[in-house]
Design a protein around this motif. Structure first.
Motif, PDB file in Angstrom:
ATOM      1  N   UNK A  35      50.567  52.015 113.525  1.00 14.42           N
ATOM      2  CA  UNK A  35      49.384  52.115 112.661  1.00 14.42           C
ATOM      3  C   UNK A  35      49.201  53.540 112.154  1.00 14.42           C
ATOM      4  N   UNK A  36      49.392  54.504 113.036  1.00 19.72           N
ATOM      5  CA  UNK A  36      49.191  55.910 112.669  1.00 19.72           C
ATOM      6  C   UNK A  36      50.073  56.312 111.496  1.00 19.72           C
ATOM      7  N   UNK A  37      51.326  55.854 111.506  1.00 21.51           N
ATOM      8  CA  UNK A  37      52.272  56.241 110.457  1.00 21.51           C
ATOM      9  C   UNK A  37      52.501  55.132 109.424  1.00 21.51           C
ATOM     10  N   UNK A  38      51.633  54.101 109.476  1.00 24.56           N
ATOM     11  CA  UNK A  38      51.704  52.983 108.510  1.00 24.56           C
ATOM     12  C   UNK A  38      53.108  52.391 108.450  1.00 24.56           C
ATOM     13  N   UNK A  39      53.729  52.266 109.602  1.00 21.71           N
ATOM     14  CA  UNK A  39      55.122  51.804 109.663  1.00 21.71           C
ATOM     15  C   UNK A  39      55.232  50.319 109.347  1.00 21.71           C
ATOM     16  N   UNK A  40      54.184  49.556 109.682  1.00 18.17           N
ATOM     17  CA  UNK A  40      54.216  48.114 109.420  1.00 18.17           C
ATOM     18  C   UNK A  40      53.354  47.733 108.224  1.00 18.17           C
ATOM     19  N   UNK A  41      53.048  48.695 107.396  1.00 17.85           N
ATOM     20  CA  UNK A  41      52.204  48.428 106.234  1.00 17.85           C
ATOM     21  C   UNK A  41      52.858  47.384 105.332  1.00 17.85           C
ATOM     22  N   UNK A  42      52.045  46.441 104.871  1.00 19.34           N
ATOM     23  CA  UNK A  42      52.484  45.353 103.980  1.00 19.34           C
ATOM     24  C   UNK A  42      53.402  44.345 104.664  1.00 19.34           C
ATOM     25  N   UNK A  43      53.469  44.391 105.984  1.00 16.35           N
ATOM     26  CA  UNK A  43      54.284  43.408 106.691  1.00 16.35           C
ATOM     27  C   UNK A  43      53.434  42.205 107.089  1.00 16.35           C
ATOM     28  N   UNK A  44      54.093  41.132 107.460  1.00 12.94           N
ATOM     29  CA  UNK A  44      53.418  39.894 107.844  1.00 12.94           C
ATOM     30  C   UNK A  44      52.654  40.096 109.147  1.00 12.94           C
ATOM     31  N   UNK A  45      51.335  40.071 109.072  1.00 12.62           N
ATOM     32  CA  UNK A  45      50.506  40.345 110.244  1.00 12.62           C
ATOM     33  C   UNK A  45      50.501  39.188 111.241  1.00 12.62           C
ATOM     34  N   UNK A  46      50.990  38.017 110.823  1.00 15.14           N
ATOM     35  CA  UNK A  46      51.003  36.875 111.731  1.00 15.14           C
ATOM     36  C   UNK A  46      52.118  36.975 112.762  1.00 15.14           C
ATOM     37  N   UNK A  47      53.104  37.809 112.468  1.00 13.14           N
ATOM     38  CA  UNK A  47      54.202  37.990 113.414  1.00 13.14           C
ATOM     39  C   UNK A  47      53.821  39.092 114.387  1.00 13.14           C
ATOM     40  N   UNK A  48      53.981  38.829 115.663  1.00 13.13           N
ATOM     41  CA  UNK A  48      53.633  39.827 116.668  1.00 13.13           C
ATOM     42  C   UNK A  48      54.366  41.132 116.399  1.00 13.13           C
ATOM     43  N   UNK A  49      53.613  42.227 116.386  1.00 17.22           N
ATOM     44  CA  UNK A  49      54.221  43.517 116.062  1.00 17.22           C
ATOM     45  C   UNK A  49      55.291  43.911 117.060  1.00 17.22           C
ATOM     46  N   UNK A  50      55.136  43.467 118.315  1.00 18.58           N
ATOM     47  CA  UNK A  50      56.131  43.827 119.324  1.00 18.58           C
ATOM     48  C   UNK A  50      57.474  43.174 119.053  1.00 18.58           C
ATOM     49  N   UNK A  51      57.487  42.112 118.244  1.00 19.85           N
ATOM     50  CA  UNK A  51      58.742  41.444 117.923  1.00 19.85           C
ATOM     51  C   UNK A  51      59.551  42.215 116.892  1.00 19.85           C
ATOM     52  N   UNK A  52      58.896  43.072 116.151  1.00 14.90           N
ATOM     53  CA  UNK A  52      59.599  43.736 115.061  1.00 14.90           C
ATOM     54  C   UNK A  52      59.343  45.232 114.980  1.00 14.90           C
ATOM     55  N   UNK A  53      58.318  45.719 115.683  1.00 14.20           N
ATOM     56  CA  UNK A  53      57.919  47.113 115.488  1.00 14.20           C
ATOM     57  C   UNK A  53      59.032  48.088 115.833  1.00 14.20           C
ATOM     58  N   UNK A  54      59.802  47.792 116.883  1.00 12.22           N
ATOM     59  CA  UNK A  54      60.847  48.741 117.264  1.00 12.22           C
ATOM     60  C   UNK A  54      61.908  48.863 116.162  1.00 12.22           C
ATOM     61  N   UNK A  55      62.163  47.756 115.441  1.00  7.75           N
ATOM     62  CA  UNK A  55      63.128  47.817 114.338  1.00  7.75           C
ATOM     63  C   UNK A  55      62.597  48.674 113.192  1.00  7.75           C
ATOM     64  N   UNK A  56      61.310  48.519 112.915  1.00  7.47           N
ATOM     65  CA  UNK A  56      60.722  49.299 111.831  1.00  7.47           C
ATOM     66  C   UNK A  56      60.581  50.770 112.206  1.00  7.47           C
ATOM     67  N   UNK A  57      60.342  51.033 113.475  1.00  2.32           N
ATOM     68  CA  UNK A  57      60.283  52.428 113.930  1.00  2.32           C
ATOM     69  C   UNK A  57      61.663  53.071 113.814  1.00  2.32           C
ATOM     70  N   UNK A  58      62.704  52.321 114.160  1.00  2.91           N
ATOM     71  CA  UNK A  58      64.072  52.826 113.981  1.00  2.91           C
ATOM     72  C   UNK A  58      64.321  53.144 112.512  1.00  2.91           C
ATOM     73  N   UNK A  59      63.956  52.209 111.654  1.00  4.39           N
ATOM     74  CA  UNK A  59      64.176  52.393 110.218  1.00  4.39           C
ATOM     75  C   UNK A  59      63.393  53.595 109.694  1.00  4.39           C
ATOM     76  N   UNK A  60      62.149  53.706 110.135  1.00  2.60           N
ATOM     77  CA  UNK A  60      61.299  54.832 109.736  1.00  2.60           C
ATOM     78  C   UNK A  60      61.928  56.156 110.180  1.00  2.60           C
ATOM     79  N   UNK A  61      62.387  56.198 111.412  1.00  5.03           N
ATOM     80  CA  UNK A  61      62.975  57.423 111.967  1.00  5.03           C
ATOM     81  C   UNK A  61      64.277  57.777 111.263  1.00  5.03           C
ATOM     82  N   UNK A  62      65.087  56.757 111.003  1.00  5.23           N
ATOM     83  CA  UNK A  62      66.378  56.983 110.348  1.00  5.23           C
ATOM     84  C   UNK A  62      66.177  57.496 108.926  1.00  5.23           C
ATOM     85  N   UNK A  63      65.166  56.956 108.242  1.00  6.22           N
ATOM     86  CA  UNK A  63      64.874  57.416 106.885  1.00  6.22           C
ATOM     87  C   UNK A  63      64.410  58.871 106.872  1.00  6.22           C
ATOM     88  N   UNK A  64      63.625  59.253 107.881  1.00  5.03           N
ATOM     89  CA  UNK A  64      63.219  60.659 107.983  1.00  5.03           C
ATOM     90  C   UNK A  64      64.442  61.557 108.142  1.00  5.03           C
TER      91      UNK A  64
END
Length: 659
Positions: A35-64
């Motif tokens: 939430x702090x870094x808006x990593x899941x912004x515009x993503x499907x909120x019905x899907x549990x964040x724990x199921x996908x958040x680590x993938x998006x954090x990886x992607x966010x970090x890799x892009x940085x």
């Protein structure tokens, strides 16, 4: 399912599994940071964040990392200290590694390795991929020092986190073994293999002697130490110096013993308890690499008129091989080099997957026949075996080479660099097979197709050395025939473009010297200028044709652009870049290995060039020479289509008025 016994009105349903509840604070930290870094912004909120958040954090970090921005300290701490997150990461990386090894056809090998190494190096502020897309061994050493200290501290303070971090360290070591495999296909970087192995040996020994690992952890780390010994020792470069056969054979015997020590170490440690490990298959790999080692030795000695079979140390090599690999204890030792060579060749045939038979008792002739019969439906994984046969078996007929080359040149490029390397290496063997033979029109056409196919791979820095080798040998092939001198010169200049700063490397030296002598080259720069001038004329003629088609044929604008891009990439930039002609102003994030050059055509269109940094100088040599012509002529084509568009609208209006 959790129920509050003190409150009957409390829901007995929980969004979290029992495992997630155990790591509640870890999960809260993950959710807070997304939430702090808006990593899941515009993503499907019905899907549990724990199921996908680590993938998006990886992607966010890799892009940085691609943007050369620092990773926020709280996200870095997440990677280092959050056990739930770390276990998710470890599972993800293990799947990536498994795909690297098993899904050979569909993996972009180097891209996946770079991603895994990036994740495993978080916390070190070190990027082991430098500006030329090469691996920085000094940074790798510092990453190892980080793990050694970090693991030692965790061992005494947090055993659970130690275990997760140790598993990540093992993933890093496994990935480096895959990296070494990729280096084995890079003719220039082969020399770095043993430097990486030396660094791995050092860090493994430090961890073993400074941390009291349990038996399971020791098995994991010992297995990897053994594996790189029996996987890669055959790549050592052993030369015959001053015809000293005793010392030569001693070095090969030492290398063979290294392989045996490595396999024994892995076997005694139950192959690190790796899942789905096939112990028989590992033994076959061990025998395969031992056979390749000795076949290299025999091949080098074939052209020397030396009777060495009865040499004391050679006999030790033969006996060592039989002792380790002979199935029948009563099997007689080969009484000639030729007989021993056949046994060695047979030992690496097990890896071939037959298309029409399940038999395991086969000859190299049957394998070659099966491959040819499979035609375009050949199994990509069989290419390594085919290459080994063609390389080591001297009895292969020229027409067999031709048949195989014809099949391969009409096939698609394989995404997996490792497998594609063996296809390109077969082309290189095919060219060398005909170096001293008469050329005819059919062969010339086939060699031209190979040249064209090869440029589909020259964008890939790890395949650039074998692509360069192909063009160098094509130049050598044509340089001794007066009818093809111009073609030889063209291939030589393209070799210079592809090989870049490595054009004077010793792996090219012998062929280069022969070409320079045959073509009487005195100045490579002048030869390059002549080539570019000729290409400028070809480019101008190509634009004339496109303009004519644009004016007089019912060609779609996108179709013309597609022709332009294809021709530019292969014929004029020789695969050194990827090109797109767009109206898009956005510059994509490219990462460390690529650079982007933008050429504005007019206020509306631009050409985007993606260039590997490893060979950007040669790209700019071509780019600067053709830049003005490209801008002027593409602008003219765009203008033609704009005029046609205006005419269409005018005609359309006229029709409406008449109606």
């Amino acid at each position: 399912m959790i129920q509050n016994k003190n409150n009957n009105h409390t829901s007995n349903f929980s969004l979290f599994t029992n495992e997630e509840l155990q790591y509640q604070s870890n999960i809260q930290e993950i959710n807070f940071l997304t939430e702090k870094y808006s990593i899941l912004e515009n993503e499907n909120k019905l899907i549990s964040s724990t199921e996908k958040s680590f993938l998006y954090i990886i992607n966010y970090s890799f892009n940085l990392s691609k943007e050369k921005k620092n990773l926020p300290k709280d996200i870095e701490a997440l990677f280092l200290n959050n056990i739930f997150f770390k276990e998710q990461i470890n599972d993800f990386l293990n799947k990536k590694l498994n795909n690297l090894i098993n899904d050979n056809d569909n993996i972009h090998f180097i891209n996946e390795i770079n991603l895994i190494i990036f994740i495993t190096s978080i916390g070190t502020d070190k990027n082991i991929i430098n500006i030329s897309n090469e691996y920085d061994l000094e940074s790798l050493s510092e990453i190892f020092r980080f793990y050694e200290n970090h693991l030692k501290n965790l061992f005494f303070t947090n055993k659970k986190l130690f275990f997760s971090t140790f598993n990540l360290y093992i993933i890093l070591l496994k990935t480096l073994i895959q990296l070494i495999a990729s280096y084995s296909i890079n003719l220039i970087k082969k020399s770095d293999i043993f430097e990486i192995i030396e660094l791995m040996t050092e860090t493994i020994n430090i961890v073993k002697f400074t941390i009291e690992l349990d038996d399971y952890e020791l098995c994991k780390i010992n297995n990897l130490q053994g594996k790189y010994l029996y996987y890669f020792s055959h790549l050592e470069n052993i030369s015959l110096e001053n015809d000293d056969l005793d010392n030569y054979f001693k070095n090969y015997l030492l290398c063979l013993e290294k392989q045996e020590d490595g396999f024994t170490l892995s076997s005694n440690n139950n192959f690190g308890y790796e899942k789905d490990i096939d112990k028989d298959l590992e033994f076959f790999k061990f025998r395969n690499y031992a056979s390749i080692l000795l076949l290299k030795m025999i091949k080098e000695l074939k052209n020397k008129n030396i009777d060495y079979y009865k040499n004391e140390y050679f006999q030790k090599i033969v006996k060592t091989y039989y002792k380790k690999f002979s199935i029948d204890e009563n099997e007689k030792i080969a009484n000639s080099i030729e007989e021993f060579e056949k046994i060695l060749i047979k030992s690496f045939l097990y890896n071939y997957n037959f298309s029409s038979s399940s038999t395991k008792d086969y000859t190299y002739q049957e394998i070659i026949n099966d491959f040819i019969l499979s035609n375009k439906n050949f199994d990509n994984k069989n290419l390594e075996t085919i290459y080994r046969i063609l390389f080591f078996v001297s009895e292969i007929k020229s027409y067999t080479f031709i048949h195989i080359a014809q099949i391969l040149v009409d096939s698609n490029v394989i995404k997996n660099d490792y497998l594609e390397f063996f296809k390109l290496s077969i082309f290189n063997l095919f060219i060398k097979e005909f170096l001293n033979k008469k050329l005819d029109d059919n062969l010339d056409e086939l060699f031209s197709k190979i040249a064209s196919y090869t440029l589909q791979n020259s964008f890939n820095s790890h395949l650039l050395s074998i692509c360069s080798k192909i063009y160098l040998n094509l130049s050598l092939l044509y340089s001794s025939n007066n009818l093809y001198i111009k073609k030889s010169k063209d291939f030589y200049v393209i070799f210079l473009f592809l090989s870049g700063k490595y054009s004077n490397n010793k792996i090219y030296e012998k062929s280069k010297d022969a070409i320079i002598k045959n073509l009487q080259i005195t100045n490579e720069n002048e030869l390059t200028k002549e080539f570019l001038l000729k290409k400028e004329k070809e480019l101008s003629y190509f634009f004339d044709l496109l303009e004519n088609k644009s004016l007089n044929e019912n060609k779609d604008f996108d179709e013309i652009i597609k022709s332009l891009v294809s021709m530019f990439e292969e014929k004029f930039f020789h695969g050194l870049c990827r090109i797109s002609i767009t109206q898009d102003d956005e510059i994509n994030i490219l990462g460390n290995e690529l650079k982007k050059e933008i050429l504005n055509i007019n206020s509306e269109f631009k050409i985007n060039f993606l260039i590997p940094k490893s060979n950007e100088n040669n790209f700019y040599t071509i780019f600067c020479y053709h830049k003005s012509l490209i801008t002027t002529r593409i602008s003219r084509i765009i203008e033609i289509f704009n005029q046609k568009k205006v005419k269409f609208y005018l005609d359309d209006d006229e029709i409406e008025l008449n109606y």
